[in-house]
Scaffold this motif. Structure first.
Motif, PDB file in Angstrom:
ATOM      1  N   GLN A 239      -7.747  -1.924   7.638  1.00 25.91           N
ATOM      2  CA  GLN A 239      -6.454  -1.316   7.355  1.00 25.91           C
ATOM      3  C   GLN A 239      -5.558  -2.312   6.624  1.00 25.91           C
ATOM      4  O   GLN A 239      -5.451  -3.473   7.019  1.00 25.91           O
TER       5      GLN A 239
ATOM      6  N   ILE B 191      -9.833   1.085  -2.448  1.00 26.13           N
ATOM      7  CA  ILE B 191      -8.581   1.177  -1.704  1.00 26.13           C
ATOM      8  C   ILE B 191      -8.264   2.668  -1.609  1.00 26.13           C
ATOM      9  O   ILE B 191      -8.250   3.378  -2.628  1.00 26.13           O
ATOM     10  N   PHE B 192      -8.040   3.137  -0.384  1.00 28.28           N
ATOM     11  CA  PHE B 192      -7.950   4.571  -0.118  1.00 28.28           C
ATOM     12  C   PHE B 192      -6.632   4.886   0.587  1.00 28.28           C
ATOM     13  O   PHE B 192      -6.295   4.248   1.589  1.00 28.28           O
ATOM     14  N   ASN B 193      -5.878   5.862   0.056  1.00 27.33           N
ATOM     15  CA  ASN B 193      -4.654   6.324   0.687  1.00 27.33           C
ATOM     16  C   ASN B 193      -5.006   7.466   1.634  1.00 27.33           C
ATOM     17  O   ASN B 193      -5.485   8.510   1.190  1.00 27.33           O
TER      18      ASN B 193
ATOM     19  N   THR C 261      -7.096   4.916  -4.633  1.00 30.14           N
ATOM     20  CA  THR C 261      -6.022   4.445  -5.509  1.00 30.14           C
ATOM     21  C   THR C 261      -6.445   3.244  -6.353  1.00 30.14           C
ATOM     22  O   THR C 261      -5.804   2.944  -7.352  1.00 30.14           O
ATOM     23  N   LYS C 262      -7.513   2.571  -5.965  1.00 21.59           N
ATOM     24  CA  LYS C 262      -7.983   1.409  -6.721  1.00 21.59           C
ATOM     25  C   LYS C 262      -9.446   1.162  -6.384  1.00 21.59           C
ATOM     26  O   LYS C 262      -9.875   1.368  -5.266  1.00 21.59           O
TER      27      LYS C 262
ATOM     28  N   ASP D 171      -0.739   3.640   5.818  1.00 20.75           N
ATOM     29  CA  ASP D 171      -1.465   4.734   5.159  1.00 20.75           C
ATOM     30  C   ASP D 171      -2.629   4.290   4.286  1.00 20.75           C
ATOM     31  O   ASP D 171      -3.267   5.111   3.660  1.00 20.75           O
ATOM     32  N   THR D 172      -2.898   2.992   4.216  1.00 24.41           N
ATOM     33  CA  THR D 172      -3.874   2.498   3.246  1.00 24.41           C
ATOM     34  C   THR D 172      -4.977   1.708   3.932  1.00 24.41           C
ATOM     35  O   THR D 172      -4.710   0.845   4.768  1.00 24.41           O
TER      36      THR D 172
ATOM     37  N   GLU E 130      -3.006   9.338   3.454  1.00 23.37           N
ATOM     38  CA  GLU E 130      -2.065  10.456   3.447  1.00 23.37           C
ATOM     39  C   GLU E 130      -2.476  11.531   2.445  1.00 23.37           C
ATOM     40  O   GLU E 130      -2.526  12.710   2.765  1.00 23.37           O
TER      41      GLU E 130
ATOM     42  N   ASN F 101      -2.178  -1.182   5.319  1.00 18.11           N
ATOM     43  CA  ASN F 101      -0.873  -0.828   5.868  1.00 18.11           C
ATOM     44  C   ASN F 101      -1.018   0.527   6.541  1.00 18.11           C
ATOM     45  O   ASN F 101      -2.134   1.028   6.697  1.00 18.11           O
TER      46      ASN F 101
END
Length: 188
Positions: free
Chosen positions: A42, A60-62, A69-70, A46-47, A64, A44
């Motif tokens: 983890q 890198i996965f959001n 995202t990357k 949401d990420t 929410e 943060n």
């Protein structure tokens, strides 16, 4: 498997589904994350970051909006993954732990020796703890790569690693079906 900041748990079925398990421990939902995920950390609230050894990438996965995202490409199979100090420590093959920022820039490259792939890595308090399940050992190094301690007592196949709030290392020993707690100084 990791415990999120809000009490939920993310469980990665090795090279398969990634499930979000709610705090009641009973209900879960699969996250829309592509197959072949291996390790997770983890970043943060949401990420999360997820390693994909066969693709040599970290995503890198959001959580929410359930979007990647990357994508961070690497030059070796990337196994264990841990986030601390605004950077990721990633176990690469059997011989390197690389510390990278969230853009993928290399901050440090630490050469280590392991008989097995670096599947389990914990980065905390300017230390990196990793397991060598084929070598039957847990190692602790500082961020310069200097070995602080090694622990081999009663280990048969150390795999899963995490730390508690006191700095103790909790080890899942696969071959003996035991959980072992190792003090932060490397003594049992």
């Amino acid at each position: 498997m990791i415990s999120l900041m809000d009490g939920r748990v993310i469980q990665v079925e090795q090279h398969r589904n990634v499930n979000l398990v709610f705090s009641d421990g009973k209900s879960h939902t699969p996250l829309l994350i592509p197959d072949n995920a291996y390790s997770i950390s983890q970043i943060n609230f949401d990420t999360i970051a997820i390693s994909y050894p066969s693709e040599k990438i970290i995503k890198i996965f959001n959580m929410e909006n359930e979007k990647v995202t990357k994508v961070i490409p690497l030059d070796k199979d990337c196994w264990g993954l841990s986030f601390a100090n605004n950077s990721l420590a990633v176990g690469l093959s059997r011989d390197e732990i690389r510390i990278i920022d969230l853009e993928g820039d290399v901050l440090k490259s630490l050469q280590v020796q392991s008989e097995s792939n670096l599947c389990n890595v914990v980065y905390c308090d300017d230390r990196i703890i990793y397991s060598d399940y084929e070598g039957h050992a847990i190692y602790c190094i500082d961020v310069s790569g200097k070995k602080i301690w090694q622990f081999k007592q009663d280990l048969r196949e150390p795999q899963g690693l995490c730390t508690d709030r006191f700095g103790n290392i909790i080890v899942a020993d696969g071959a003996s079906n035991r959980i072992i707690v190792v003090a932060s100084d490397g003594r049992k």
